[in-house]
Design a protein around this motif. Structure first.
Motif, PDB file in Angstrom:
ATOM      1  N   THR A   9      -4.464 -54.539 -15.033  1.00 15.04           N
ATOM      2  CA  THR A   9      -4.168 -55.516 -13.979  1.00 15.04           C
ATOM      3  C   THR A   9      -2.891 -55.101 -13.265  1.00 15.04           C
ATOM      4  OG1 THR A   9      -2.732 -56.948 -15.298  1.00 15.04           O
ATOM      5  CG2 THR A   9      -5.103 -57.349 -15.462  1.00 15.04           C
ATOM      6  N   ASP A  10      -2.522 -55.886 -12.281  1.00 18.06           N
ATOM      7  CA  ASP A  10      -1.261 -55.625 -11.583  1.00 18.06           C
ATOM      8  C   ASP A  10      -0.137 -56.505 -12.125  1.00 18.06           C
ATOM      9  OD1 ASP A  10      -2.092 -58.046 -10.582  1.00 18.06           O
ATOM     10  OD2 ASP A  10      -1.770 -57.527  -8.488  1.00 18.06           O
ATOM     11  N   ARG A  20       4.050 -59.290 -10.191  1.00 21.24           N
ATOM     12  CA  ARG A  20       3.068 -58.342  -9.685  1.00 21.24           C
ATOM     13  C   ARG A  20       3.657 -56.941  -9.633  1.00 21.24           C
ATOM     14  NH1 ARG A  20      -1.299 -60.960 -10.643  1.00 21.24           N
ATOM     15  NH2 ARG A  20      -1.504 -62.882  -9.512  1.00 21.24           N
ATOM     16  N   ALA A  22       2.273 -52.564  -9.209  1.00 22.31           N
ATOM     17  CA  ALA A  22       1.488 -51.724  -8.305  1.00 22.31           C
ATOM     18  C   ALA A  22      -0.003 -52.030  -8.443  1.00 22.31           C
ATOM     19  CB  ALA A  22       1.746 -50.261  -8.628  1.00 22.31           C
ATOM     20  N   ASP A  23      -0.736 -51.779  -7.365  1.00 18.57           N
ATOM     21  CA  ASP A  23      -2.185 -51.955  -7.370  1.00 18.57           C
ATOM     22  C   ASP A  23      -2.790 -50.993  -8.395  1.00 18.57           C
ATOM     23  OD1 ASP A  23      -4.860 -52.365  -6.831  1.00 18.57           O
ATOM     24  OD2 ASP A  23      -4.807 -51.389  -4.871  1.00 18.57           O
ATOM     25  N   HIS A  25      -5.919 -50.215  -8.867  1.00 19.58           N
ATOM     26  CA  HIS A  25      -7.208 -49.636  -8.495  1.00 19.58           C
ATOM     27  C   HIS A  25      -7.230 -48.103  -8.468  1.00 19.58           C
ATOM     28  CE1 HIS A  25     -10.591 -48.431  -5.938  1.00 19.58           C
ATOM     29  NE2 HIS A  25     -11.226 -49.359  -6.647  1.00 19.58           N
TER      30      HIS A  25
END
Length: 68
Positions: A9-10, A20, A22-23, A25
């Protein structure tokens, strides 16, 4: 069927960042592509090793006297 799952997850343990990071993905896509290129046997080898180690741990705990 083989299901490849990456549960990153972020989430970041930092209130100042708004919890939050880093992304995830790009990292997830790269890891899943690498896993998808492996054979079924290569993917299951670590879990087989874990099962063997769990059996060894189970054997070791059975051979010791248990506290009352």
């Amino acid at each position: 069927m083989t299901l490849l799952l990456d549960a990153r997850t972020d989430y970041k343990l930092e209130a100042a960042a708004g919890w939050r990071g880093a992304d995830p993905h790009p990292v997830i896509a790269k890891a899943l592509a690498k896993a998808a290129a492996r054979s079924y046997d290569e993917l299951t080898l670590p879990s087989r090793a874990c099962r063997v180690l769990q059996r060894c741990a189970s054997w070791a705990t059975r051979s010791r006297p248990r506290p009352p």
